[in-house]
Design an enzyme around this catalytic site. Sequence first.
Site, PDB file in Angstrom:
ATOM      1  N   HIS A 367      -1.659  -2.419  -3.956  1.00  0.00           N
ATOM      2  CA  HIS A 367      -1.133  -1.419  -4.890  1.00  0.00           C
ATOM      3  C   HIS A 367      -2.114  -1.130  -6.031  1.00  0.00           C
ATOM      4  O   HIS A 367      -1.918  -0.148  -6.780  1.00  0.00           O
ATOM      5  CB  HIS A 367       0.211  -1.903  -5.450  1.00  0.00           C
ATOM      6  CG  HIS A 367       1.080  -0.806  -5.975  1.00  0.00           C
ATOM      7  ND1 HIS A 367       0.863   0.527  -5.716  1.00  0.00           N
ATOM      8  CD2 HIS A 367       2.191  -0.843  -6.771  1.00  0.00           C
ATOM      9  CE1 HIS A 367       1.784   1.257  -6.310  1.00  0.00           C
ATOM     10  NE2 HIS A 367       2.606   0.448  -6.959  1.00  0.00           N
ATOM     11  N   ASP A 371      -1.179   4.019  -3.952  1.00  0.00           N
ATOM     12  CA  ASP A 371       0.139   4.260  -4.523  1.00  0.00           C
ATOM     13  C   ASP A 371       1.185   4.362  -3.413  1.00  0.00           C
ATOM     14  O   ASP A 371       0.857   4.551  -2.240  1.00  0.00           O
ATOM     15  CB  ASP A 371       0.129   5.540  -5.356  1.00  0.00           C
ATOM     16  CG  ASP A 371      -0.741   5.404  -6.604  1.00  0.00           C
ATOM     17  OD1 ASP A 371      -0.824   4.285  -7.140  1.00  0.00           O
ATOM     18  OD2 ASP A 371      -1.336   6.422  -7.029  1.00  0.00           O
TER      19      ASP A 371
END
Length: 396
Positions: A367, A371
């Site tokens: 992450h 995204d």
Amino acid sequence: MSEHKEIKVPPLGESVSEGTVARWIKKEGQAVVADEILVELETDKVTLEVTSPASGVLSKIHHPEGTNVEVGQILGLVEVGGEATVEAIVEEIKEEIQEEIKAAEEKHVDVGVQHGPAVRKMAEENNINVAAVASSGKDGRVTKGDVINYMENPVAATPARTVEVREERVKMTRLRQRIAERLKGAQNTAAILTTFNEVDMTNVMEMRNRYKESFEKKHGVKLGFMSFFVKAAIQALKEIPEVNAEINGDEIIYKNYYDIGVAVSAPQGLVVPVVRDADAMSFAEVEKEIARLGGRARDGKLSIDEMTGGTFTVSNGGIFGSLMSTPILNSPQTGILGMHKTQERPVAINGQVVIRPMMYIALSYDHRLIDGKEAVTFLVRIKESIENPERLLLDM
């Protein structure tokens, strides 16, 4: 004076300077021939075989099994042209006999106690397993009296249960230690999240069934699902390049090539050999390379080069029956695709409930770079490609 050749630790691969002596195949005093495998070394990535530098006798072992050694160290010596000692010859014959006995046992050849014909007949007539009868005869043989006692009181006559070892302590292999370090390191370093989707496998299964015989006949390899998922992953990686990238310090390295790691379960643990430039391969070439690498993994023959440098990984837990999982990143990669078991389930299609072969798929991703939108889009592209396999053939 006899000449001796040194057996040295060979280069172990990029960034690997140390290994462990896993197994000496030959013993001191035994005859060897040039290029014969003498010893196996285990690194944190692969198992390497070290061969004899000359024909003669293994005259000296400097580092026994379990010893850590570095590149260039002398493992032992070979006396060029030497002859095996009598003790070594006897030992080698004993080992051969033991291997033959073991092979016979594995083929279920009865080399144990032979009971008398009267006992066997009585047991057969009364549907009794002789192995369950407590023996009182010579050399562990079961007598007719033992069978009669068993018939009168089966529970009391059953031999006592052998006491089993409740714990066993075994040192972790170097490869298993490295796997643990890498997986824990990935959790500590990356911000790992997993997103899921499901795929209707109907169309790809129909295509595979339609062409699998002609495919295997032409290419000499079976048409599996892995090549479809590898190709689908490449299509998705081209659209979402972050999933094919890596983080290096404060920089992002985007990869304009597609070296796909394929997770394989080998005897020494989970390994991830790499299919190089998979985007330039046909379905048949991908299947052949996966089969080749899988075979080398099971035989413990993978090289360092075959294990390093992947840009993305595909793992198929479905072959073991896994219905859903959250795969861990193979650092420094930023994404890994998890395939799972195909299972028939009721699904709603055009307002109707139908039974379809469905597979859950998972994408674990870093992450820090990827995204949620990109991760979900990536899995949707995989789903679209598998549910409409003609898109892969048309490169759409």
